[in-house]
Design an enzyme around this catalytic site. Structure first.
Site, PDB file in Angstrom:
ATOM      1  N   GLY D 148       0.825  -1.202   0.000  1.00 35.37           N
ATOM      2  CA  GLY D 148       0.000   0.000   0.000  1.00 35.37           C
ATOM      3  C   GLY D 148       0.858   1.251   0.000  1.00 35.37           C
ATOM      4  N   CYS D 149       0.206   2.404  -0.227  1.00 31.24           N
ATOM      5  CA  CYS D 149       0.957   3.652  -0.358  1.00 31.24           C
ATOM      6  C   CYS D 149       1.595   4.054   0.965  1.00 31.24           C
ATOM      7  CB  CYS D 149       0.057   4.747  -0.903  1.00 31.24           C
ATOM      8  SG  CYS D 149      -1.496   4.981  -0.008  1.00 31.24           S
ATOM      9  N   TYR D 150       0.800   4.159   2.029  1.00 33.19           N
ATOM     10  CA  TYR D 150       1.388   4.462   3.333  1.00 33.19           C
ATOM     11  C   TYR D 150       2.372   3.374   3.757  1.00 33.19           C
ATOM     12  CZ  TYR D 150      -1.961   8.278   4.499  1.00 33.19           C
ATOM     13  OH  TYR D 150      -2.673   9.444   4.554  1.00 33.19           O
ATOM     14  N   GLU D 309       7.376   9.968  -0.853  1.00 26.94           N
ATOM     15  CA  GLU D 309       7.158   9.177  -2.064  1.00 26.94           C
ATOM     16  C   GLU D 309       6.008   9.820  -2.826  1.00 26.94           C
ATOM     17  OE1 GLU D 309       5.747   5.295  -0.604  1.00 26.94           O
ATOM     18  OE2 GLU D 309       3.695   6.003  -0.863  1.00 26.94           O
TER      19      GLU D 309
END
Lengths: 343, 343, 343, 343
Positions: D148-150, D309
């Protein structure tokens, strides 16, 4: 009607004082100084004030300040400390929005602000301007050192926990974020829209000037030396501070929501939100209000407190007027009941 | 104290009515309706109102509206026209912020809004709510159709030129831009931050619903049919309209600055700026004020007028309260003297 | 492999040249100068270039520039005109991104840029760098004066109409808006995020320096002197220009969509959108592409053309590289086929 | 040339896959599905792709997917788990960008995602797609569940500390902030520009779905169960994640900078910044890169790690392509060397 002087009126806290005081029924700004803009009409620089302010900036050397009932310093740090002694000697009340009188230890101040303090004897006379912490002292003060923008939100967030003695004081964490207006109205590449819009970053991580102020205030509350890790971040927007605070609970039976609700029940400018709802910076935009939520994620040992404020109002000019109201025996909320501009 | 009802209070013009009326000394909101949010506290949806509003949304079917002295419709278009007739029949004053009663020609209305008008007989009874144009008629009206957001700025900008008869009426150009709040609070992909932030575009170029309203108003002023090319654009921000107007001068000896200054000298909410200074949307943010500049670039034949307003205040809720003040014989500026939030 | 020099590399067009040239298969930047940052690594100032650029800024006095195959000037105006003559004398090709060689009339240049031109004899040697207008001349040039950011979009938008002779040339109107990066990376209060975020305004209305450039170019195309009213606006965002152009049709039988589609059919960087769809700045963000729509609102006499570009790419650094490709006989699109970053 | 299929291509991770794959020399998208937009050209929905993509969306029922060499799922969670089994059965490689196969424990997954898992037997077959953690396993996988992104930023930030065993694992804190694009392209009032622009707030504080994923990954690294307090915040901008991580050091002699520099020395997409410089989201915008700084404020016991990011690239589509490169034996950085768009 109280006559008010403002020193250094071209910055954002200056224009915000003018906006708020224009709506104050018992105060009138009679002099506003600026070295760079002396002679220029205030509403030429700030057209939002057209029709609400007939003043022009005057030279700060002007003696008109001592004729005021109260004088606000909206200057960068290291300025007020040179001029305040004369006003104090002339029995004028002073509210300093800068950092010059916030730290009680002259040597510690000097270490963080880069030069010797110019009027260290006034440090003990100055009252720290956070009404929720020391309302009575402010009411009797001649010189108030308004709390900084970050320190206001961070201290109000940790206060109930430290007063109740329910968290570990050695590893408090304050992860906070501010709009760019907190950096003032100086011509710096770093604060150009093209540099900070559409981006997010931490800054001052190794040590920010608000750290000693925060630790001084919280240590007094806790009755012991507390240690805070403070990481400020820069938000791609103009106004607003959001502080996210983390602490380790030392007890397992704490009613956190009740603790906060009770502590701030009588505070006109601190609004504790219901469980499960979190504050946003926009709902306090333009207001003197702080909104606070407390949460214990997953029922674990770490308590999270979220605090929002408008850095230019409760974090600066609004809080200064709140102090003025107290110092002059006026209702504390006078002129400070604006509603947040949303959306 | 005037009792006020608001129909459709969950949108941005609804919350803005609440913010402004909370500061109005002679009006109190007693009922606010919403089909979707009936029963929910208003300050739960809009936490900026905590401590300033104790109401909950009620079902629009409720009969409480007719008990109000005045009712605002803050609904999307094609809603008010169904409910207003009953209120008018009950002798309640109505101020419609939507487009339902702005166009006097029912067929033209129907052509732009996509269905037959539900109460066409009221169109002739409705007074167009642009006080700078027809203050007296508003004061005597039972039903006011508030001017649209774009039409307010565009008509106020062209007004002095058309009244003086100094420009060609066949090729007026209105290049305008609005913040996204003008699109309301509906769940649409097109208005997501990820879609419209950090970008700019024109929309509705082939024909926008505000075009007939603008041409109707300006034709009445000019005493002849005028033709406007209207191109709206979407700004990557929340509030504010900026209209840049272009017209061809038919005379060479016109004192444009004097023309505008004189026309609006007595208008409390129209501020004509000095020559060479141009309006910004931020200086009127949160206020009921319009700021206007006029320029004749390079001394040529094309006159440029720039107008800024807050689309939710002078372009909607503020203008509606201005109309209310007039209708109820109160001072026109009552509750509307906020200062723009800057920065 | 072509060796490239960049003069004045710390600004936004400088870093954009570096970003684009790092992806160019046939060019390598060998020297980049900056008086203020001499000795500092480029990727220290611009961390997005870490791993993509090993250079440090060098002093502009350095003689390394004449050893380059081609030198870009990414300097403010009034700088290149002092240094370019030496490079030209040394047979180095030069592409000037500033305004110094855009105006062919030295007196007109001087009138708008505030001082006498330092190398007026080069004005006739300089080729105006708008490939869609004079590709062949660019291919054979030793000195190219890149078109300005606004002039690129405005000229490309009016071009088909003027070449076809279907609009009145005395009252062309260019209402354009730019992101703040167009103002460069100088420390100015006016461009702080706190000053320009969340707001919109016109500027330079009485006369902007790009006006004579636009009129010079369009007059050449039209074969007669054209008159443009040019009003630039400042958008609360970093990148992107949107030009909305208005002209009066002199004929009623024009297939506008066909006119534009045909004019740009073979242009690799001009994208004419389908009828009824309008360009956004975000869809060309980071690319060398211009997107254009043409519309005739309500079938009336006024034609509206909308043009978007990235002011730092097609409006500056990308167009400069496009010129370089032409001058050096490389494929025109080499290194310039990036896709817009969306969302 | 590898043929690629994309399921659910209308969202932001879908269009980002198309942007990145268009620049990939060894892959070609041959099918892209969308129930809602079947039949519509992709570049009609996303005009940034004009000239770069000739595809139209097709119905997801289509059998073309099994003919692809590899299929990306860019769908919301709870979708892929229904369709992936058929593709796996047909020996097609699958990269799932959603959360469906990230949690190895089906019951834990079900608890956080609200329904039983539809293909729990595949959970053990799925390889967690964080190349810096398990590159070899990805290379040999048929099914990759992209991080996932986090979780990508938070795990990469804690990784060196946990691998070295120098911090307390019971009170890790992750204070993170994301641009709104992380919420996807659904029509929700909460993500309107008017709701989230110019504001900042925490959300999901009591428990966010990325928490179990983060703790699962970090526990495996630490070799013991770790406890993370994870507070996500919403930034008023489109792209970018910034994670600020806090941990308590258990040893006093750690060379933090060296630890991070060494751990990521050979990682092509992890860039450890020099001491005293901090990452910004804008410098990695549009790139597959993570930038990391580590700091020990005031030399005290709390270590602070900052990670940035682009949530749509390294946090989603870029990382997915990185996994594809590994799975297909191509160079890991192929098509992923874009430079961040700055400013």
């Amino acid at each position: 009607m109280v006559s008010v002087g403002i020193v250094g009126g071209t910055g954002y806290t200056g224009v915000e004082l003018l906006r708020l005081l224009a709506a104050h029924p018992e105060a009138r700004v009679t002099v506003i100084t600026s070295r760079a803009e002396a002679g220029r009409r205030v509403d030429d620089l700030y057209p939002n004030l057209r029709g609400h302010c007939e003043l022009a900036f005057s030279d700060p050397a002007s003696a008109e300040l001592t004729a005021c009932d109260i004088v606000f310093f909206a200057t960068p740090h290291n300025v007020a400390m040179h001029s305040v002694p004369d006003l104090i000697a002339a029995d004028t009340r002073v509210i300093d929005l800068s950092a010059d009188y916030r730290i009680r230890d002259a040597q510690l101040w000097s270490q963080w602000y880069g030069e010797p303090h110019a009027s260290p004897d006034l440090l003990s006379k100055a009252v720290y301007g956070l009404p929720e912490l020391n309302r009575d002292a402010i009411a009797g003060a001649q010189l108030v050192a308004c709390a900084g923008c970050y320190p206001t939100s961070i201290q109000l967030g940790f206060l109930p926990l430290l007063e109740a003695g329910v968290v570990d004081t050695v590893n408090l964490i304050a992860s906070a974020a501010s709009g760019v207006s907190g950096a003032g109205r100086q011509a710096k590449v770093d604060n150009l829209l093209s540099e900070v819009s559409d981006s997010f970053k931490a800054y001052g991580v190794s040590g920010h000037r608000h750290l000693p102020e925060i630790e001084q205030g919280l240590s007094a509350v806790a009755g012991e030396s507390v240690s805070v890790t403070f990481v400020p971040h820069l938000l791609p927007m103009v106004r607003g501070i959001h502080a996210t605070l983390y602490a380790q609970l030392t007890r397992t039976d704490v009613d956190l929501q009740g603790l906060f609700a009770e502590r701030y029940a009588d505070e006109p400018f601190v609004d504790v939100l219901e469980t499960g709802t979190y504050p946003q910076t926009r709902t306090v935009r333009g207001t003197n209000r702080v909104q606070i939520s407390v949460e214990q994620p997953q029922g674990r040992n770490t308590v999270v407190v979220m605090v929002t404020e408008d850095n230019l109002v409760k974090g600066a000019s609004g809080q200064a007027i709140q102090a003025m109201n107290l110092m002059l025996g006026m209702p504390e909320t006078l002129g400070l009941t604006q509603i947040g501009l949303l959306p």
